[in-house]
Motif scaffolding. Structure first.
Motif, PDB file in Angstrom:
ATOM      1  N   MET A 205       4.648   7.545   5.494  1.00 15.26           N
ATOM      2  CA  MET A 205       4.771   7.778   4.488  1.00 15.26           C
ATOM      3  C   MET A 205       5.954   7.815   3.980  1.00 15.26           C
ATOM      4  SD  MET A 205       4.023  11.755   1.749  1.00 15.26           S
ATOM      5  CE  MET A 205       5.584  11.940   0.616  1.00 15.26           C
ATOM      6  N   THR A 206       6.139   7.303   2.750  1.00 17.37           N
ATOM      7  CA  THR A 206       7.898   6.422   2.544  1.00 17.37           C
ATOM      8  C   THR A 206       8.050   7.451   1.181  1.00 17.37           C
ATOM      9  OG1 THR A 206       6.956   4.261   2.090  1.00 17.37           O
ATOM     10  CG2 THR A 206       8.750   4.712   0.498  1.00 17.37           C
ATOM     11  N   THR A 207       9.287   8.156   1.103  1.00 17.28           N
ATOM     12  CA  THR A 207       9.547   8.618   0.272  1.00 17.28           C
ATOM     13  C   THR A 207      11.175   8.628  -1.089  1.00 17.28           C
ATOM     14  OG1 THR A 207      11.710   9.997   1.952  1.00 17.28           O
ATOM     15  CG2 THR A 207       8.679  11.092   2.105  1.00 17.28           C
ATOM     16  N   LEU A 208      11.045   8.894  -1.921  1.00 20.97           N
ATOM     17  CA  LEU A 208      12.560   8.495  -2.740  1.00 20.97           C
ATOM     18  C   LEU A 208      13.631   9.232  -1.884  1.00 20.97           C
ATOM     19  CD1 LEU A 208      13.149   7.169  -5.390  1.00 20.97           C
ATOM     20  CD2 LEU A 208      12.661   9.905  -6.240  1.00 20.97           C
ATOM     21  N   PRO A 209      14.169   9.944  -1.358  1.00 19.78           N
ATOM     22  CA  PRO A 209      14.799   9.809  -0.793  1.00 19.78           C
ATOM     23  C   PRO A 209      15.789   8.710   0.779  1.00 19.78           C
ATOM     24  CG  PRO A 209      14.775  11.720  -0.641  1.00 19.78           C
ATOM     25  CD  PRO A 209      13.377  11.174  -1.126  1.00 19.78           C
ATOM     26  N   GLN A 210      14.038   7.834   1.471  1.00 14.26           N
ATOM     27  CA  GLN A 210      14.588   7.443   2.346  1.00 14.26           C
ATOM     28  C   GLN A 210      14.846   5.337   0.839  1.00 14.26           C
ATOM     29  OE1 GLN A 210      10.553   7.164   3.860  1.00 14.26           O
ATOM     30  NE2 GLN A 210      11.018   8.871   5.691  1.00 14.26           N
ATOM     31  N   LEU A 211      13.938   5.831   0.017  1.00 14.06           N
ATOM     32  CA  LEU A 211      14.038   4.565  -0.729  1.00 14.06           C
ATOM     33  C   LEU A 211      15.738   4.310  -1.130  1.00 14.06           C
ATOM     34  CD1 LEU A 211      11.226   4.197  -3.035  1.00 14.06           C
ATOM     35  CD2 LEU A 211      11.356   2.537  -1.360  1.00 14.06           C
ATOM     36  N   ASN A 212      16.181   5.310  -1.629  1.00 17.39           N
ATOM     37  CA  ASN A 212      17.440   5.390  -1.805  1.00 17.39           C
ATOM     38  C   ASN A 212      18.903   5.524  -1.120  1.00 17.39           C
ATOM     39  OD1 ASN A 212      17.463   6.277  -4.643  1.00 17.39           O
ATOM     40  ND2 ASN A 212      17.500   8.754  -4.443  1.00 17.39           N
ATOM     41  N   SER A 213      18.243   5.550   0.894  1.00 16.89           N
ATOM     42  CA  SER A 213      19.433   5.742   1.743  1.00 16.89           C
ATOM     43  C   SER A 213      18.706   3.939   2.402  1.00 16.89           C
ATOM     44  CB  SER A 213      18.836   6.911   2.949  1.00 16.89           C
ATOM     45  OG  SER A 213      17.830   7.038   3.537  1.00 16.89           O
TER      46      SER A 213
ATOM     47  N   ILE B 153       1.114  -1.471 -13.641  1.00 14.87           N
ATOM     48  CA  ILE B 153       0.394  -1.766 -12.021  1.00 14.87           C
ATOM     49  C   ILE B 153       1.503  -1.537 -11.777  1.00 14.87           C
ATOM     50  CG2 ILE B 153       0.095  -3.907 -10.476  1.00 14.87           C
ATOM     51  CD1 ILE B 153      -0.759  -5.093 -13.132  1.00 14.87           C
ATOM     52  N   ALA B 154       2.494  -1.905 -11.815  1.00 16.17           N
ATOM     53  CA  ALA B 154       3.601  -1.176 -10.586  1.00 16.17           C
ATOM     54  C   ALA B 154       4.153   0.030 -10.451  1.00 16.17           C
ATOM     55  CB  ALA B 154       4.764  -1.726 -11.060  1.00 16.17           C
ATOM     56  N   GLU B 155       3.395   0.705 -11.684  1.00 16.99           N
ATOM     57  CA  GLU B 155       3.623   2.028 -11.621  1.00 16.99           C
ATOM     58  C   GLU B 155       2.482   2.891 -11.082  1.00 16.99           C
ATOM     59  OE1 GLU B 155       4.762   5.386 -14.876  1.00 16.99           O
ATOM     60  OE2 GLU B 155       2.511   4.568 -15.805  1.00 16.99           O
ATOM     61  N   ILE B 156       1.476   2.074 -10.848  1.00 22.11           N
ATOM     62  CA  ILE B 156       0.023   2.254  -9.849  1.00 22.11           C
ATOM     63  C   ILE B 156       0.690   2.365  -8.884  1.00 22.11           C
ATOM     64  CG2 ILE B 156      -2.288   2.421  -9.530  1.00 22.11           C
ATOM     65  CD1 ILE B 156      -2.449   1.757 -12.637  1.00 22.11           C
ATOM     66  N   ARG B 157       0.845   1.263  -8.195  1.00 26.83           N
ATOM     67  CA  ARG B 157       1.695   0.899  -6.256  1.00 26.83           C
ATOM     68  C   ARG B 157       2.149   2.166  -6.113  1.00 26.83           C
ATOM     69  NH1 ARG B 157       1.505  -6.077  -7.094  1.00 26.83           N
ATOM     70  NH2 ARG B 157      -1.092  -6.341  -7.412  1.00 26.83           N
ATOM     71  N   LEU B 158       3.909   2.308  -7.298  1.00 28.33           N
ATOM     72  CA  LEU B 158       4.519   2.657  -6.498  1.00 28.33           C
ATOM     73  C   LEU B 158       3.940   4.711  -6.151  1.00 28.33           C
ATOM     74  CD1 LEU B 158       7.667   2.286  -9.062  1.00 28.33           C
ATOM     75  CD2 LEU B 158       7.402   2.158  -6.816  1.00 28.33           C
ATOM     76  N   ASN B 159       2.884   5.142  -6.941  1.00 25.06           N
ATOM     77  CA  ASN B 159       2.777   6.585  -7.000  1.00 25.06           C
ATOM     78  C   ASN B 159       1.447   6.284  -5.577  1.00 25.06           C
ATOM     79  OD1 ASN B 159       2.963   6.567  -9.198  1.00 25.06           O
ATOM     80  ND2 ASN B 159       1.283   6.461 -10.167  1.00 25.06           N
ATOM     81  N   ALA B 160       0.935   5.316  -5.443  1.00 24.84           N
ATOM     82  CA  ALA B 160       0.549   4.576  -4.221  1.00 24.84           C
ATOM     83  C   ALA B 160       1.371   4.778  -2.553  1.00 24.84           C
ATOM     84  CB  ALA B 160      -0.920   3.714  -4.055  1.00 24.84           C
TER      85      ALA B 160
END
Length: 583
Positions: free
Chosen positions: A1-9, A163-170
């Motif tokens: 699972m990808t997390t926001l902290p991972q995306l930031n780093s 669409i991007a919002e829904i994909r980000l949620n997933a």
């Protein structure tokens, strides 16, 4: 699972790779957004990606649109859709079209491309993220074919972001605490109607009483004490630990216009119920009593009198209204009694202003400002005051073929000049707006010069001084037009409502909660009237606007919003409550 902290780093390349499927075949969006990290929240990430697209050139935006596949188009038939697009189209059954549906979609695709030069783009997972029906998709397709090129390009870009919002949620495996529940409740409530095939919920009808009972039941299930008062208001109380604590009021109305939308008013009741359910499940109490009120009537549909529910709460309910009758001859008193309410108990509903902390109302915007700015939420600065009139013009009906143009006393021509007068006086004046919404030539005939005409006049502004000045000038202008044309005029004042400014301290708390959620604060005026106008007579008020889609349309079955916007509104309202708790 990808997390926001991972995306930031992540290194930039890894960030772009992680977001590879979010915007269709357009990695440049993530690449440009990478430089804007770190993101404080998912909402901030969504806003940053959106900003990249907004700031891109028109050519880049068109390339983004053209990267998307047609719905049930060649790529779907050939099996060459991206995994994301394939899943989205399948979620709405576009891989199971009947021959007739498939033929309709192919025809729409061809006509759309010929007109606009890019494919029709729709977030087919819809407002809830669970999928639209094929019928809803085809209806949206056909409706949007009538848009201008500029309007449709902007709408397609909004759909790309959805669409991007829904994909980000997933991708981030987002689990909503409030939004999905609010949307489900709105669907359930929206199915209770006075009329088949549309949503109409007028004061004290069977649908109105059933809606009230459903709201009361949801309040009780959420952990509140709830009842329906003598005016039909549904009141839920989430008590503080201290019995002598003050009370914060929130809520909105649950009645509707005829053939209205599912979220007008009702969002402001359902969202606080969802918040209370969350607090109750966690065993949390606030240091103040929280009351959620479903106001029984705000629209004035049945008895032509607005704010019946909130005026009972403020102690300003006019008992003379009880004798008003609906189109079938039923009085308001009779309707209340038939529903089991005793009108004599209405005065006891009034609240003591000294016991109140304030009133905060959550409401869909009912306009396009937030939508056009790509913002899910806004802080209301004031609710515009309103002056409404009915104007009756009397000229001389005469033969259209034999009466020279210079000898006519044409009531419709005078009305047309008045419409243009209103438009000219109110244009370019900021928040001042003027509308002639009704225009009628009684018993008009194609070969008769109109001898009579009736029209409405609605003038609104955030400043009462500005509004009244405009009204004075317009009424003087109407008199001058009629005198010049030999037309008699009669005017009836229908409504005179003062503007209701929101309390700066409460506004700032809402603004701080929006910023804490990772969104920019944006302030805007409410041109529509709300129960908060009435509540401002006894306590400080604040309003949180939530974006609505389909061009910002409201009072219409096309009225829409998303579960994600309801979710972030819930997070902000919860932040507001907790901030107030520590004040």
């Amino acid at each position: 699972m990808t997390t926001l902290p991972q995306l930031n780093s992540f290194p930039p390349d890894a960030f772009v790779e992680a977001l590879a499927g979010i915007y269709e075949h357009s990695p440049w969006i993530a690449a440009r957004a990478a430089a804007l990290r770190p993101f404080a929240s998912l909402a901030a990430l969504k806003q940053a990606l959106q900003a990249v697209v907004t700031e891109a050139s028109e050519d880049a935006q068109l390339a983004l649109l053209r990267a998307h596949p047609e719905l049930a188009g060649k790529a779907a038939i050939a099996g060459t859709l991206t995994a994301e697009s394939s899943g989205e189209q399948a979620a709405s059954g576009l891989d199971r079209c009947s021959p007739a549906e498939f033929a309709t979609l192919q025809d729409l695709n061809a006509r759309y491309r010929d007109k606009f030069g890019f494919p029709f783009i729709l977030a087919v997972k819809g407002p809830t993220g669970r999928g639209l029906s094929r019928a809803a998709i085809i209806a949206a397709f056909a409706r949007r074919l009538g848009n201008t090129h500029g309007d449709e390009m902007r709408e397609c870009l909004r759909q790309v972001h959805r669409i991007a919002e829904i994909r980000l949620n997933a991708l981030l495996q987002v689990e909503q605490r409030f939004g999905a529940q609010v949307m489900d409740w709105a669907e359930t409530l929206g199915a209770i109607s006075d009329a088949e095939g549309q949503l109409t919920c007028a004061y004290m009808t069977d649908a109105h009483r059933r809606s009230a009972a459903q709201l009361r039941d949801w309040m009780r299930e959420a952990g509140m004490e709830a009842h329906i008062d003598a005016a039909g208001n549904v009141v839920g109380r989430y008590a503080a630990a201290q019995a002598d604590a003050k009370t914060l009021l929130t809520g909105s109305h649950y009645d509707t216009v005829r053939n209205g939308g599912k979220y007008d008013g009702r969002l402001g009741i359902l969202l606080p119920i969802a918040l209370v359910r969350h607090l109750h499940a966690r065993g949390e109490r606030l240091p103040f009593h929280l009351e959620v009120i479903g106001f029984a009537e705000e629209e004035g549909v049945r008895f032509r009198s607005t704010f019946l529910g909130s005026s009972a709460i403020t102690g300003r309910f006019d008992p003379r209204l009880l004798e008003q009758r609906d189109g079938d001859g039923t009085s308001m008193r009779e309707a209340l009694s038939a529903a089991g309410h005793d009108p004599a108990h209405i005065p006891a509903i009034a609240r003591d202003p000294a016991s109140l902390l304030g009133f905060v109302e959550v409401h869909i915007e009912q306009g396009p400002v937030l939508l056009e700015r790509g913002l899910p939420l806004g802080v209301v600065t004031a609710i515009a005051g309103s002056s409404r009139y009915l104007v009756e013009l009397t000229g001389v009906a005469s033969h259209a073929g034999t009466t020279p143009m210079g000898m006519r006393r044409d009531a419709a021509a005078a009305a047309a000049e008045i419409v243009l007068l209103v438009e000219a006086r109110c244009s370019g004046r900021g928040a001042l707006v003027g509308t002639v919404g009704q225009l009628e030539v009684p018993q008009g005939s194609v070969n008769v010069i109109p001898g009579a005409c009736r029209l409405s006049l609605d003038i609104r502004a955030a400043s009462d001084e500005e509004r009244l000045a405009a009204v004075d000038e317009i009424l003087a202008g109407i008199s001058a037009i009629c005198a010049r044309r030999g037309i008699e005029e009669k005017l009836w004042k229908l409504v005179e409502a003062d503007a209701a400014p929101c309390a700066p301290a409460l506004m700032n708390r809402l603004g701080a909660a929006i910023e804490a959620a990772g969104l920019p604060r944006f302030d805007l005026l409410s041109g529509a009237g709300h129960d908060a106008m009435e509540m401002a007579r006894i306590t400080e008020v604040a309003m949180l606007f939530v974006r609505c889609g389909n061009g910002g349309i409201s009072h219409n079955p096309l009225e829409t919003m998303t579960a994600d916007d309801a979710e972030i509104a819930g997070e902000v309202l919860l932040g507001f409550l907790k901030d107030l708790a520590y004040a």
